[in-house]
Design an enzyme around this catalytic site. Structure first.
Site, mmCIF file in Angstrom:
data_model
loop_
_atom_site.group_PDB
_atom_site.id
_atom_site.type_symbol
_atom_site.label_atom_id
_atom_site.label_comp_id
_atom_site.label_asym_id
_atom_site.label_seq_id
_atom_site.Cartn_x
_atom_site.Cartn_y
_atom_site.Cartn_z
ATOM 1 C CG HIS A 165 -1.785 -1.023 1.237
ATOM 2 N ND1 HIS A 165 -3.073 -0.821 0.551
ATOM 3 C CD2 HIS A 165 -2.105 -2.058 1.786
ATOM 4 C CE1 HIS A 165 -3.771 -1.989 0.478
ATOM 5 N NE2 HIS A 165 -3.008 -2.562 1.572
ATOM 6 C CB CYS A 207 -2.276 3.498 -4.311
ATOM 7 S SG CYS A 207 -3.382 2.211 -3.973
#
Lengths: 393, 429
Positions: A165, A207
């Site tokens: 992440h 991301c």
């Protein structure tokens, strides 16, 4: 290669010793040229550092991503001793895994990327920002085993794959700390300065992954990311039997692409850049090649993902030129000229430490002194009366 | 009177000189109880060095002294030790004079009181030794010795305050305003001493303290004009020293906004270290108002006794200021002998003295345990700080109680009787 073969055949066909001499000479010339060609790509060994930074069962896909790349890299020839695999959590033996000892990358359980021969070097809580940076820069305590070290040299091509992440400028490790893009860029610069890589391929599937390679400033780095700043990288598909998403889109399509590569492939980086267009990935993959010296079109996939050793057969001895040249004898003079080297002063030390009386001295401005003493005198005379003035004048 | 005083001075100077030359000087100069970011000598030297390198000493967080101190130490930096000893001795002499003038006040009051409370009034004979005692309390106080050896500029602040006391008691309005202005210029808190100074002068000049009288307001206007005028002049003059207004946020901004949270013997550091940013401004205002707040009620209560009010104010400033050191504590402790006639009414003196002694000893111990040994933490040190301040507050309030009780006895007689003739006791509610 073909020329060599032909010449070999020719050599055997002609019994004439003179011709053989010439042919051997030609052969050696050609061998010398291919020696140059042998080293044209610049690297002699390959390393891979594959990191999954997330823990918890619902981040199954990050472990599956990393293991897929591990599988491809191993299949294409990089041995376990040259792979540093860091997995932040154990999914294969997680008690929520309905299929224990397996990590699947595709639904319908087509591909188990966790085979019998997976060697995880950093597991669980050992995957920290500090350990990652230490692996990269090589600053590990002497007691670290070889399997946990990145023993690359200046002729190594390193593949670094990160997944987890992330956000704009950072990547989250273990849900408790982060690595920033600046730290990563500095670590790569340290690697460059210590000559720990020849070329570096950096792939990140998180991301806003493109923010992680924005700050690189060392030469010979090529970077790929699964999404641009402001975009999220999406996961591919959930598996209803296992209950979680199995892979991220970018790595899924990259795995599909890599499955078609074999050690002799001539596919180059431009094809890798085209993996997972927006229609498939929803996010826009990005890449950065401005720091890379070679043209990406001439860089083979196997330069980074595989460990291709060039082997050329030769039947004859190759005459290596004598590398040791005799130094010219310097005539011994009565006085030997020696250049004395010294470090340049970083700070103007002699100006800061006063070895002599201070050159620049600060004096209070005259107006101040005048004003202050006028006031003092005024107060004095006000207190004690004007009559004292006559003692002065 | 001169001979014992001289002897005392010699002893004090010897002690300080001996300590200056020993290795303890650097040790003491680093202790946080003795020096604060405002008064540390190390910072003064740093500031002057920066000035010699052409950089403003107020850039960065090093130097928080006023420009006048820069000017003074620019020439005196090599003679620092002597300067501090001289200022110290000046301090003593001033206090000495202060106390002598206090004596006169008592003579005025003697005839106002009923007979049996005469034993409460001090005779000049008793009061003969008070100046010497004050000098002794100040010179031989370990706090002052430590403060002087550490070369903390607290000694200079104390000297200015002593000058202020002297000029106030002597009756010189202008000088008193000027010295108060200097003291305020150094650290903001002495502004609260305006009230007792004004009250004292009004008492001397027989101006009744009545809000409706014009003379009251006129005097206040005069004094404030002198005070504010000299403050304004000083600030402008300081501008001309370095040519910039940098010193204002560095000195006053620093004192008021307390950015430096190094532990000291005060109350600010721990509280602000653990506070959330959101509430910082609020609590900063609360803590700072706390220092100034006691002026009004105290002046209302003690409007006939401005000298005691001065003592109380000084104590309040020393306890509640943002960066207190033991030098500030020593200043008001030195004045205790002036009120030795209150000893019979003090109730907690044993407790207070034990606690103060114990805390003074425990400060370095717990500091060592916290910082060096690592087996304690900041709570230990803060507990001792709290205890020290509580003891000080208890001391001050005890003296206040004793003073008020004495006043009551003076007006109502020493042996109080109820209406039916039996002995009454006085309770503080």
């Amino acid at each position: 290669m073909l020329a060599l073969l032909m010449l070999n055949i020719l050599a055997y066909m002609t019994p004439n010793p003179d011709k053989t001499q010439i042919i051997i000479h030609l052969l050696s010339v050609i061998s010398q040229n291919s020696a140059g060609q042998f080293f044209s790509s610049g690297h002699t060994n390959n390393w891979a550092v594959l990191v999954c930074t997330s823990r918890f069962w619902f981040n199954y896909r990050h472990v599956a991503n990393t293991l897929s790349v591990y599988r491809s890299v191993k299949r294409l020839g990089i041995p376990d001793s040259h792979i540093v695999l860091m997995l932040a959590d154990d999914m294969a033996c997680n008690h929520r895994n309905p299929k224990p000892a397996t990590v699947f990358s595709h639904k319908n359980m087509e591909l188990n990327v966790y085979g019998d021969d997976v060697e995880v070097d950093y597991r669980g809580y050992e995957v920290t920002v500090e350990n990652f940076l230490r692996v990269l820069t090589g600053r590990l305590p002497p007691s670290t085993p070889r399997s946990k070290r990145l023993l690359s040299d200046d002729r190594s091509n390193i593949l670094i794959y990160l997944t987890g992440h992330g956000g704009n400028g950072f990547l989250k490790f273990q849900d408790s700390e982060e690595i920033s893009n600046v730290e990563l860029a500095d670590a790569f610069e340290q690697m460059w300065q210590k000559r720990r890589y020849n070329e570096l391929l950096f792939i990140i599937d998180t991301c806003q992954g493109a923010s992680m390679y924005e700050r690189f400033y060392s030469p010979n780095i090529m970077a790929l990311a699964s999404s641009q700043v402001g975009e999220d990288s999406l996961s591919h598909q959930p598996d209803l039997a296992i209950g979680v998403h199995l892979m991220d889109r970018y790595t899924f399509y990259m795995l599909e692409f890599l499955e078609d590569i074999h050690p002799a492939s001539k596919t180059n980086m431009n094809d890798l850049f085209k993996v997972c267009p927006k229609s498939q990935c929803v996010s826009t993959p990005g890449h950065r090649t401005d720091l890379f010296l070679r043209d990406p079109g001439s860089v083979l996939i196997t330069d980074f993902f595989g460990s291709v050793r060039k082997v050329e057969l030769t039947m004859d001895a190759i005459n290596l030129t004598d590398p040791i040249k005799q130094m010219e004898e310097n005539p011994v003079n009565g006085e030997e000229q020696k250049e004395v080297y010294s470090y340049a002063d970083q700070l103007p030390v002699s100006e800061i430490i006063h070895q002599k009386p201070k050159q620049k001295d600060w004096h209070p401005p005259d107006g101040f002194i005048l004003g202050l003493w006028t006031l003092i005198l005024l107060v004095f005379f006000k207190t004690y009366g004007i009559k004292h003035l006559k003692h002065i004048f | 009177m001169a001979a014992p005083l001289t002897l005392l001075l010699i002893v004090a100077v010897t002690i300080r000189a001996a300590l200056f030359r020993s290795s303890l000087a650097e040790l003491i100069a680093e202790r946080v109880e003795v020096v604060s970011p405002i008064t540390a000598w190390k910072r003064v030297v740093e500031g002057l060095a920066l000035l010699d390198l052409g950089v403003s000493p107020y850039s960065g967080d090093v130097f928080h002294e006023t420009p006048l101190i820069i000017y003074m130490f620019h020439f005196l930096v090599d003679y620092a030790e002597i300067t501090f000893m001289v200022s110290l001795n000046k301090n003593i002499i001033l206090k000495h004079f202060v106390v002598e003038f206090r004596k006169q006040k008592f003579a005025l009051e003697a005839d106002r009181y009923p007979m049996d409370s005469l034993e409460l009034i001090r005779s000049p004979k008793e009061m003969y030794y008070i100046p010497l005692k004050v000098a002794m309390f100040y010179l031989l106080n370990p706090f002052t010795i430590l403060s002087c050896v550490a070369k903390s500029t607290c000694g200079l602040n104390n000297a200015v305050l002593a000058l202020f006391f002297l000029s106030t008691i002597k009756g010189n309005v202008l000088l008193s305003a000027i010295f108060l202005c200097l003291a305020t210029y150094q650290s903001i808190y002495p502004i609260t001493l305006c009230a007792p100074a004004m009250l004292y002068f009004m008492q001397r000049q027989y101006i009744p303290v009545n809000f409706r009288r014009v003379s009251f307001w006129w005097f206040i206007v005069q004094y404030l004009f002198m005070y504010l005028g000299s403050l304004f002049v000083l600030i402008c003059l300081s501008f001309f020293l370095l040519g910039s207004w940098d010193y204002l946020p560095s000195v006053y901004g620093f004192i008021l906004s307390v950015p430096d949270l190094t532990p000291n013997i005060g109350l600010f550091w721990y509280f602000f270290a653990e506070m959330f940013e959101h509430f910082r401004l609020f609590f900063l205002c609360v803590f700072q108002i706390n220092v100034f707040f006691y002026t009004i009620p105290l002046s209302i209560k003690l409007k006939e006794h401005p000298v005691f009010l001065m003592f109380m104010q000084l104590a309040v400033i020393s306890i509640f200021k943002s960066y207190p050191t033991v030098g500030d504590v020593a200043l008001y402790l030195a004045f205790l002998p002036v009120w030795s006639h209150l000893h019979r009414f003090l109730r907690n003196i044993f407790l207070v003295s034990c606690v103060l002694l114990a805390c003074s000893v425990l400060f370095p111990v717990l500091w060592h345990l916290w910082i060096y040994a690592g087996s304690a933490n900041s709570n230990f040190y803060y507990a001792i700080t709290l205890l020290f301040n509580v003891a000080q507050i208890l001391l001050v309030s005890d003296y206040f109680y004793a003073f008020l009780r004495r006043e009551h006895h003076l007006t109502n007689g020493l042996y109080l009787k109820r209406k039916d003739g039996s002995e009454a006791t006085l309770i503080l509610k």
